[in-house]
Design a protein around this motif. Structure first.
Motif, short mmCIF file in Angstrom:
data_model
loop_
_atom_site.label_atom_id
_atom_site.label_comp_id
_atom_site.label_asym_id
_atom_site.label_seq_id
_atom_site.Cartn_x
_atom_site.Cartn_y
_atom_site.Cartn_z
N ARG A 1 -45.61 -2.45 -36.98
CA ARG A 1 -45.41 -1.64 -37.74
C ARG A 1 -44.66 -1.70 -38.94
O ARG A 1 -44.27 -2.29 -39.50
CB ARG A 1 -44.33 -0.30 -36.41
N ASP A 2 -44.56 -0.96 -39.88
CA ASP A 2 -43.82 -0.33 -40.78
C ASP A 2 -41.99 -0.73 -41.45
O ASP A 2 -41.26 -0.69 -39.82
CB ASP A 2 -44.00 0.99 -41.72
N ARG B 1 -38.79 -0.03 -41.23
CA ARG B 1 -37.58 0.63 -41.40
C ARG B 1 -36.20 -0.11 -41.28
O ARG B 1 -35.62 -0.77 -40.03
CB ARG B 1 -38.00 1.23 -41.17
N VAL C 1 -42.26 -4.49 -50.35
CA VAL C 1 -41.05 -2.73 -49.68
C VAL C 1 -41.29 -1.60 -50.99
O VAL C 1 -42.31 -1.67 -52.57
CB VAL C 1 -40.05 -3.87 -51.36
N ARG C 2 -41.67 -0.74 -50.26
CA ARG C 2 -42.21 0.43 -50.36
C ARG C 2 -41.25 1.83 -51.20
O ARG C 2 -41.44 2.11 -52.74
CB ARG C 2 -43.51 1.54 -49.74
N SER C 3 -40.67 1.34 -50.84
CA SER C 3 -39.16 2.45 -51.13
C SER C 3 -37.90 2.35 -51.11
O SER C 3 -37.59 1.61 -49.85
CB SER C 3 -39.29 4.04 -51.02
N SER D 1 -31.26 2.31 -47.47
CA SER D 1 -32.34 2.37 -46.47
C SER D 1 -33.40 1.76 -47.36
O SER D 1 -33.95 2.24 -48.20
CB SER D 1 -32.67 3.50 -46.10
N VAL D 2 -34.77 0.89 -46.41
CA VAL D 2 -35.54 0.55 -46.86
C VAL D 2 -37.42 0.63 -45.90
O VAL D 2 -37.10 0.34 -45.09
CB VAL D 2 -35.41 -1.15 -47.54
N ASP D 3 -38.19 1.56 -46.68
CA ASP D 3 -39.20 1.66 -46.05
C ASP D 3 -39.91 0.58 -46.69
O ASP D 3 -40.40 0.00 -47.63
CB ASP D 3 -39.59 2.65 -46.50
N ALA D 4 -40.16 -0.12 -45.73
CA ALA D 4 -41.51 -1.77 -45.96
C ALA D 4 -42.27 -1.97 -45.45
O ALA D 4 -43.08 -0.99 -44.41
CB ALA D 4 -40.08 -2.71 -46.39
N GLU D 5 -43.74 -2.88 -45.93
CA GLU D 5 -44.99 -3.15 -45.08
C GLU D 5 -44.25 -3.77 -43.94
O GLU D 5 -43.69 -4.95 -43.96
CB GLU D 5 -45.51 -3.33 -46.29
#
Lengths: 734, 52
Positions: free
Chosen positions: A36-37, A39, A66-68, A79-83
């Protein structure tokens, strides 16, 4: 607390470890499922300005996977949204390079969204009732200034059209709570509130339909508005405390090093099952109960039992969750994990103690118990009185009874407590104390006896060598050289102290650490050892000590004492000066406890206490009428913390201890504790003043209402004036 | 008194616009990070062109 060990809550991290996907166990395979991605949530305690936001976001965005990333400065989090596959440790290291301290948070423990929803819900109701109040007030000004006949009726009808839906929507929290307390056969503050709102609305509709002069739509809506603000303040205090407490819990992301086919695999603690083999590195906390299979070491049990002396562990020793491994790596066969572990059993004990603890009746509840019957009786008496006087004019009698209910309605009373608690807990938060419970302040104000735990509370749990001056310089040089080769806490403390004294370490050869025993080397052809008493041939003493053996000479012992927590002396002196009885209770040996008691001027001390004895002491003191404040941090204190009148624990305490206590000390300094009691006493005085203010308004207004002179204008004035006075008085808290 | 026919609906509509704006801001989580938003406006990063 339990969430930390919940298997469901752990699933999120699975994607962070790619090795888990190759797991042979079917159960784990199912848990790992598809990658899963990631978070991730990091806490940023030092972020404070626009530059920090830009720096952190830009640095994280440079990471290719890191996406955002988005910083929340209010909560000091990012908060980090990542692969999938991005590890929090990487991001923490990245941020450390540009000078920002960051800690991983367990996003599942932070149930922010749910709490958020409730806060937004109350805000929405405040917004709607505020809008309605302003519009109805505009129409009412026209009526008060003398609108007549058809115009007045029109204005009343429009007011009704705005007020009725508003009351139905915005008043729901009060109606629900009043219904609940009626079902429990109690008269809470919400019963007169709901009655006043409903009666005011219905009598106004009736009056409007009959072209009456007085309608109380504005009063009904204003009541809802002011009381909702009180509710929101109350909610905010609790939400802030809860989210900070959750953050403390989320800081501990528990992982274990599982041995599978000879390889170490990091897995969440929740996935351990009895029979698993786990590796515990030196410095790590034991994640599950078990038996040592391989390796020797020493264990620090201070948090569990209060003992300051490390305990030897080797094959066959049983270890409990929460102990810290000091010297050598150990392999452990898990016997109980998660819910079944000793840490969890202790938490269940605490939960039982908390349920058994008799419920404290807060000032507001005592006030409500006295006030609600008074309000109902007065309104009913004036209804009967006017029915008698007017010779059966029901409409007039109901009108006057409604006016009495509205005037006496505890509008300011609803603000009296939350406004003070908000102001006081904000003040204490800036001093580094977190109030977890709304009534904790009131209970803190009543305290007359203070119980301190020793290890970890009054002391830092960090040892300091005591008798270095007694050693010959040459011996000291050898001790320094041996100490520098080890990571054991006593060795670290010794090395630090000798470095501070300017000792040059002697040249040693063949240095090796014997896990669980000490360090050994050669000095000018002689064998030298530094370590446990029985290993070097010394007799073990009562206090914490390490022993130095040089060749065939008699071993020398180096004694250690725990370093005091900063502010400990000030806190104890503050309580003694305020005339409170101060006790010291510890699971440690009597030698160590009496020395500390003497140093701090505490006359009552109890050594070698088991957890049950600590809570028994609290119970005995309470039975004698004492109001006990318990300050402790260990698992052995939790039952006592839960049983005491009010309890405080430092942030370094175990999760269970923090959960059991009412107030958490965020910094390392203990000094604010004594000051907190002063603030609490002051806060209680303000609350009582607020009650007095709203009572005075009632004393003036009630006779006017009973005599039938009350108009909607008078009701509106009394209500807003008393609410504003009470809020201003609460802000005076210094 | 004829003015009331226009004025009352007008005042209600204006108040309603305020209420709708408040509800919108709550729904769109505008109060999540008030401190951060206050600081972000000082950030010169996207001054010359908007964030892509």
């Amino acid at each position: 607390m339990s969430a930390t060990f919940e298997p469901d809550e752990m699933r999120m991290q699975v994607s962070a470890c790619p090795a888990c996907v190759a797991a042979p166990s079917a159960e784990r395979l199912a848990a790992a499922a598809a990658p899963r991605d990631a978070r991730l949530m990091l806490s940023l305690p030092t972020a404070h300005c626009a530059v920090c936001i830009t720096d952190v976001e830009r640095e994280l965005a440079r990471h290719p996977q890191v996406r955002s990333a988005r910083v929340n400065l209010t909560l000091k989090r990012v908060s980090v949204d990542a692969e999938p596959g991005v590890e929090a440790a990487d991001l923490v290291a990245r941020l450390a390079r540009i000078g920002y301290e960051a800690h991983e948070l367990d996003p599942d423990v932070l149930s922010a969204t749910e709490a958020d929803k409730r806060g937004r819900d109350i805000l929405m109701r405040i917004g709607v009732s505020g809008f309605a109040m302003m519009n109805i007030m505009l129409l009412s000004v026209a009526v008060w200034s003398g609108a007549e006949a058809a115009t007045r009726d029109l204005f009343h009808w429009i007011s009704a059209a705005i007020a009725l839906p508003t009351v139905v929507f915005a008043g729901q929290p009060f109606f629900a709570s009043a219904w609940a307390s009626l079902k429990g056969r109690r008269l809470g503050m919400d019963v007169p509130i709901s009655l006043a709102i409903i009666l005011a609305s219905s009598i106004s509709v009736y009056e409007t339909a009959h072209s009456g002069r007085h309608a109380y739509f504005d009063a009904a809506v204003m009541l809802t508005f002011f009381l909702l603000i009180g509710r929101y303040l109350d909610y905010r205090t609790r939400a802030v405390a809860r989210s900070a407490a959750e953050e403390l819990a989320a800081l501990e992301v528990p992982r274990a090093q599982l041995l599978r086919d000879g390889a170490e695999v990091p897995v969440p603690v929740g996935e351990l099952v009895p029979g698993d083999l786990i590796r515990i590195r030196p410095g790590a906390r034991v994640p599950a109960d078990g038996e040592v299979v391989e390796g020797t070491s020493e264990m620090d049990r201070a948090l569990l039992t209060g003992e300051s002396l490390p305990v030897w562990a080797g094959p066959g020793s049983a270890l409990s969750t929460g102990e810290v491994n000091l010297t050598g790596p150990l392999t452990l066969r898990v016997t109980a994990a998660g819910r079944a572990s000793s840490l969890h059993r202790m938490a269940d004990l605490v939960a039982a103690a908390e349920c058994a603890k008799n419920r404290y009746t807060s000032l507001a509840e005592r006030m409500a118990a006295f006030y609600s019957p008074f309000v109902h009786l007065t309104a009913f008496a004036s209804f009967l009185g006017w029915l008698q006087v007017s010779g059966g004019d029901v409409r007039l009698a109901v009108n006057i009874a409604a006016a009495v209910l509205i005037i006496t309605c505890p509008c300011a009373l609803g603000l009296a407590v939350p406004a003070v608690v908000t102001s006081a807990s904000g003040k204490l938060f800036r001093k580094g104390m977190l109030i977890k419970d709304g009534t904790a302040l009131e209970r803190l104000a009543e305290v007359d006896t203070v119980l301190f735990d020793k290890t970890g509370t009054l002391t830092m749990g960090a040892p300091e060598p005591q008798n270095l001056a007694d050693l010959a310089p040459a011996d000291l040089a050898i001790a320094a050289a041996l100490a520098e080769a080890s990571a054991h806490p006593l060795a670290l403390a010794l090395a630090g102290a000798t470095r501070g004294m300017g000792v040059h370490p002697a040249a040693l050869s063949d240095l090796r650490e014997v896990p669980g025993y000490g360090i050994e080397g050669r000095w000018q052809g002689e064998k030298v050892r530094l370590g446990r008493a029985d290993w070097v041939g010394a007799s073990p003493g009562e206090t914490t000590a390490t022993h130095l053996q040089i060749g065939a000479r008699a071993p020398l012992s180096i004694a250690f004492a725990d370093r005091l927590r900063p502010g400990a002396e000030a806190a104890v002196a503050g309580f003694l000066a305020a005339g409170k009885a101060v006790h010291l209770v510890s699971g440690d040996t009597s030698g160590a406890v009496s020395a500390l008691a003497l140093r701090l001027g505490i006359t009552h001390w109890h050594a070698g206490c088991l957890p049950a004895e600590k809570s028994a002491l609290v119970a005995a003191l309470s039975a004698n009428g004492a109001r006990v404040l318990m300050v402790g941090d260990g698992l052995n204190d939790t039952a006592a913390l839960a049983g005491a009148h009010v309890s405080i624990s430092p942030a370094s305490a175990l999760d269970a201890a923090r959960t059991a206590s009412d107030i958490v000390l965020l910094g390392a300094d203990l000094a604010p504790v004594a000051d907190a009691v002063r603030v609490a006493v002051l806060a209680r005085r303000r609350i009582k003043q607020n009650f007095a203010i709203s009572l005075i308004y009632n004393v003036v207004a009630v006779p006017i209402a009973i005599l039938g002179f009350a108009t909607p204008l008078a009701a509106a004035l009394a209500m807003s004036l008393s609410s504003v006075t009470v809020s201003l008085n609460s802000l005076r808290l210094k | 008194m004829d003015a009331l026919v226009y004025l009352i609906p007008t005042s209600l509509a204006l108040g309603g616009i305020g209420l709708a704006a408040f509800v919108w801001s709550l729904r769109h989580r505008q109060y999540e990070d008030p401190k951060g938003d206050a600081e972000r406006i000082l950030n010169p990063e996207w001054d010359d062109h908007p964030k892509p």
